[in-house]
Scaffold this motif. Structure first.
Motif, mmCIF file in Angstrom:
data_model
loop_
_atom_site.group_PDB
_atom_site.id
_atom_site.type_symbol
_atom_site.label_atom_id
_atom_site.label_comp_id
_atom_site.label_asym_id
_atom_site.label_seq_id
_atom_site.Cartn_x
_atom_site.Cartn_y
_atom_site.Cartn_z
ATOM 1 N N TYR A 169 6.270 -4.355 8.671
ATOM 2 C CA TYR A 169 5.767 -5.715 8.485
ATOM 3 C C TYR A 169 5.302 -5.926 7.038
ATOM 4 C CZ TYR A 169 2.710 -9.773 9.278
ATOM 5 O OH TYR A 169 2.095 -10.996 9.210
ATOM 6 N N THR A 170 4.391 -5.068 6.567
ATOM 7 C CA THR A 170 3.894 -5.182 5.185
ATOM 8 C C THR A 170 5.056 -5.104 4.194
ATOM 9 O OG1 THR A 170 2.049 -3.796 5.910
ATOM 10 C CG2 THR A 170 2.214 -4.214 3.562
ATOM 11 N N LEU A 183 0.027 -6.600 13.083
ATOM 12 C CA LEU A 183 0.858 -6.824 14.265
ATOM 13 C C LEU A 183 0.176 -6.028 15.360
ATOM 14 C CD1 LEU A 183 4.623 -6.411 13.349
ATOM 15 C CD2 LEU A 183 3.302 -8.500 13.646
ATOM 16 N N ILE A 199 -7.778 -2.512 4.583
ATOM 17 C CA ILE A 199 -7.939 -1.826 3.302
ATOM 18 C C ILE A 199 -8.192 -2.810 2.154
ATOM 19 C CG2 ILE A 199 -6.757 0.308 3.946
ATOM 20 C CD1 ILE A 199 -4.248 -0.716 2.573
ATOM 21 N N GLY A 222 4.566 -1.895 12.234
ATOM 22 C CA GLY A 222 3.443 -2.415 11.436
ATOM 23 C C GLY A 222 3.634 -2.129 9.954
ATOM 24 N N HIS A 223 4.123 -0.920 9.630
ATOM 25 C CA HIS A 223 4.390 -0.607 8.219
ATOM 26 C C HIS A 223 5.570 -1.446 7.722
ATOM 27 C CE1 HIS A 223 2.685 3.226 9.881
ATOM 28 N NE2 HIS A 223 1.818 2.928 8.941
ATOM 29 N N TRP A 240 -9.524 7.902 -2.359
ATOM 30 C CA TRP A 240 -9.257 6.598 -2.977
ATOM 31 C C TRP A 240 -8.946 6.643 -4.469
ATOM 32 C CZ3 TRP A 240 -7.228 3.128 -0.120
ATOM 33 C CH2 TRP A 240 -7.476 3.162 1.249
ATOM 34 N N HIS A 283 -3.270 -9.129 4.637
ATOM 35 C CA HIS A 283 -2.592 -9.720 5.795
ATOM 36 C C HIS A 283 -3.156 -9.165 7.095
ATOM 37 C CE1 HIS A 283 -0.336 -6.099 6.748
ATOM 38 N NE2 HIS A 283 -0.023 -5.976 5.472
ATOM 39 N N GLY A 284 -2.814 -9.854 8.179
ATOM 40 C CA GLY A 284 -3.297 -9.419 9.490
ATOM 41 C C GLY A 284 -2.435 -8.294 10.045
ATOM 42 N N PRO A 323 0.861 -1.178 0.000
ATOM 43 C CA PRO A 323 0.000 0.000 0.000
ATOM 44 C C PRO A 323 0.900 1.231 0.000
ATOM 45 C CG PRO A 323 -0.514 -1.459 1.851
ATOM 46 C CD PRO A 323 0.763 -1.942 1.267
ATOM 47 N N ILE A 324 0.376 2.352 -0.410
ATOM 48 C CA ILE A 324 1.154 3.576 -0.221
ATOM 49 C C ILE A 324 0.755 4.116 1.157
ATOM 50 C CG2 ILE A 324 1.730 4.110 -2.602
ATOM 51 C CD1 ILE A 324 -0.747 5.917 -2.707
ATOM 52 N N TYR A 325 1.744 4.339 1.970
ATOM 53 C CA TYR A 325 1.506 4.654 3.383
ATOM 54 C C TYR A 325 1.194 6.135 3.586
ATOM 55 C CZ TYR A 325 3.778 0.147 3.710
ATOM 56 O OH TYR A 325 4.100 -1.179 3.538
ATOM 57 N N TYR A 326 0.399 6.406 4.608
ATOM 58 C CA TYR A 326 0.136 7.796 4.972
ATOM 59 C C TYR A 326 1.340 8.353 5.704
ATOM 60 C CZ TYR A 326 -4.897 7.050 4.247
ATOM 61 O OH TYR A 326 -6.113 6.777 3.715
ATOM 62 N N LYS A 375 -4.002 -2.580 18.069
ATOM 63 C CA LYS A 375 -3.234 -2.314 16.855
ATOM 64 C C LYS A 375 -2.087 -1.339 17.162
ATOM 65 C CE LYS A 375 -3.858 -0.801 12.111
ATOM 66 N NZ LYS A 375 -4.572 0.122 11.246
ATOM 67 N N HIS A 435 -9.319 -2.236 -2.051
ATOM 68 C CA HIS A 435 -8.575 -2.876 -3.145
ATOM 69 C C HIS A 435 -9.374 -3.934 -3.897
ATOM 70 C CE1 HIS A 435 -5.217 -0.919 -1.117
ATOM 71 N NE2 HIS A 435 -4.548 -1.066 -2.244
#
Ligand code: MSP
Length: 509
Positions: free
Chosen positions: A24-25, A291, A262, A21-22, A226, A288-289, A10-13, A297, A266
């Motif tokens: 992780y992806t 962390l 999200i 967590g970021h 979006w 994915h789940g 994903p493109i992160y904020y 969260k 998608h």
């Protein structure tokens, strides 16, 4: 020509610095990208940042800087973090890139001209931190179902995308492509919670804030999240110029890797937008789940995290990568804890892998001055080891194709454990005492060195720095994927380099 593989995060904020967590992806996407490259694909691996929106506008204001200044700083830091983690992205897209902005304007105009976007009035329930609209029935105790915070009622003139028009085509697409959404539970969630109750048209512009891509034919409006964010996956390839070489080569994406919250954007909005643009749909979206920390969260807005670089500094980059990839079954939520990271590093990396490599290289130096020899004095138990090592390639392939990353790693670890057991069973230190067993000893060490070489190649997508370190100790150039089809490629008569500890055991207080 090589087969292509287009994978995205994903493109992160960039509303605050990135947390584990970021990572992780991104680490998982990186491991998949590296695996595909290793296996001969022409990979395009993309990550980036999603920079517009009310939340960032507000944060910048609080910080007394422009939104662009605000995000620039975070992005510089994010790129540094990706470098520390060995993230091998091919392209970093920013939604403030000029090419992206102008492409989004063209997409918006095209959809408007063909009647898929129309002007109306938006009344809705909106969660500012999550930048999501919710319907009454989706709220949990009147609050945002994702973050649990207050939502606010908004009403404004807005443009809408005719999502409802594509509902039937979407369901048809799901039916024809059973692997489009993975894990399968997420597909059922999409169908039952969002599609079956009926898709509502989607609000795609705002007038209540300015930090966004202007709708070029109606200057009061900026494109709302979006359409701007999701288009990144094609604007980076040169779209709307469909003849662009990159677009021709890489679209459709093979895998959009996203967090579970999200998935709906998608697998519902994105396919419908693509259908409206008459483009092919991505092959797969994997949700994915999360962390989680102590059941909650990890979140920028909850502020319960450490800079991931602190873990890298304390334990090394591959310990962090390995933990992210191995600990949590891919798809499920998993608890993140520093203690578990330490345990994982000690058991798998220091004990199983590190000890094996260190013992084998040290013994080779002790008994043969580091010379690689293979006089082939074999015994039955060698065959069992060799068979397991040679089988690994196809087992890992099967697991990786199903995106069972943690299981792929586990299979490699099992073989490394077998190697350790092989040392215990063959007892090289006893063989070394008997001059007549020297050739058998050399064979045993060769089998171990070769098993290590093959395992290190298969481990390289996950812990690339460690694999390089192992290749260096083995002093080998046989590191290609093809070289693992055969047991015996490690070059005989070469000299190993000195042993180096791969992972020191981490002592806990
Ligand atoms: N900007 C949107 C995505 C647009 S994609 C066209 C966004 N950004 S985000 O920064 O909030 O989240 C990006 C990704 O990071 C999501 O996939 C999310 O699931 C992931 N993670 C954020 N926190 C996470 C954890 N604690 N654990 C695992 N992943 C998490 O959504």
């Amino acid at each position: 020509m090589n087969k292509k593989y287009y994978i995205t995060t994903p493109i992160y904020y960039p509303s605050a610095d990135f947390h584990i967590g970021h990572c992780y992806t991104t680490i998982i996407a990186d491991a998949i990208a590296r695996y595909k490259r290793l296996t001969g694909y022409d990979v395009f691996f993309q990550t980036g940042t999603d920079e517009h929106g009310e939340k960032i506008e507000k944060k910048a204001k609080e910080a007394g800087v422009t939104p662009k200044e605000y995000v620039d700083k975070i992005i510089e830091n994010a790129k540094d973090l990706w470098q520390s983690l060995g993230i091998s992205y091919d392209y970093f897209i920013r939604t403030t890139d000029k090419e992206h902005e102008s492409a989004v304007q063209k997409i918006f105009k095209k959809l408007y001209d063909q009647g898929d976007i129309y002007k109306g009035e938006y009344k809705g329930l909106y969660c500012i931190p999550c930048e999501s609209f919710w319907t009454e029935s989706q709220l949990v105790e009147g609050k945002c179902p994702d973050c649990g915070r207050e939502i606010k009622e908004v009403s404004e003139e807005a443009y809408f995308f005719k999502l409802s028009k594509y509902q039937d085509k979407l369901v048809e697409f799901y039916d024809k492509h059973p692997d489009f959404i993975l894990p399968i539970s997420r597909k059922n969630e999409m169908l039952n919670n969002f599609i079956k109750p009926g898709l509502e048209d989607l609000c795609v512009s705002r007038t209540s804030f300015k930090w966004g891509i202007p709708v070029d034919f109606d200057s009061e409006h900026v494109v709302y999240v979006w359409v701007d964010a999701l288009s990144n996956y094609i604007t980076s390839l040169g779209y709307p110029d469909e003849s662009n070489e990159k677009f021709q080569k890489y679209w459709p994406a093979d895998l959009h890797l996203v967090g579970k919250e999200i998935v709906r954007f998608h697998t519902i909005i994105w396919p419908c937008l693509l259908m409206a643009l008459n483009l092919e749909l991505p092959k797969q979206v994997f949700g994915h789940g999360w962390l989680i920390i102590n059941g909650g969260k990890i979140s920028k807005s909850l502020g319960n995290y450490k800079d991931p670089r602190e873990y890298i500094e304390s334990y090394g980059v591959d310990a962090v990568r390995y933990y992210a990839l191995r600990e949590v079954p891919f798809g499920s939520d998993g608890n993140f804890s520093e203690e578990a990271l330490i345990t994982r590093t000690n058991t798998d990396l220091a004990n199983t892998l590190g000890n094996l490599v260190n013992r084998t290289i040290s013994m080779s130096h002790k008994y043969f001055e580091g010379q690689i020899l293979n006089p082939k004095v074999t015994e039955d138990l060698d065959n069992e080891l060799i068979r397991s090592v040679l089988n690994l390639k196809s087992i890992v392939e099967e697991k990786m194709n199903a995106l069972k990353v943690n299981e792929a790693i586990d299979e490699i670890m099992e073989v490394l454990k077998k190697c350790n057991k092989y040392i215990d069973d063959t007892t090289p230190w006893i063989l070394a005492k008997d001059e007549s067993k020297k050739e058998r000893l050399a064979t045993v060490l060769y089998n171990l060195l070769e098993s290590i070489r093959i395992s290190a190649i298969l481990l390289s997508p996950y812990i690339p720095t460690t694999s390089e370190n192992i290749f260096d100790q083995l002093n080998t150039n046989e590191t290609s994927y093809d070289s693992i089809n055969e047991f015996g490629k490690l070059e005989i008569n070469k000299k190993l380099n000195e042993p180096k500890i791969l992972f020191a055991r981490i002592e806990t207080k």
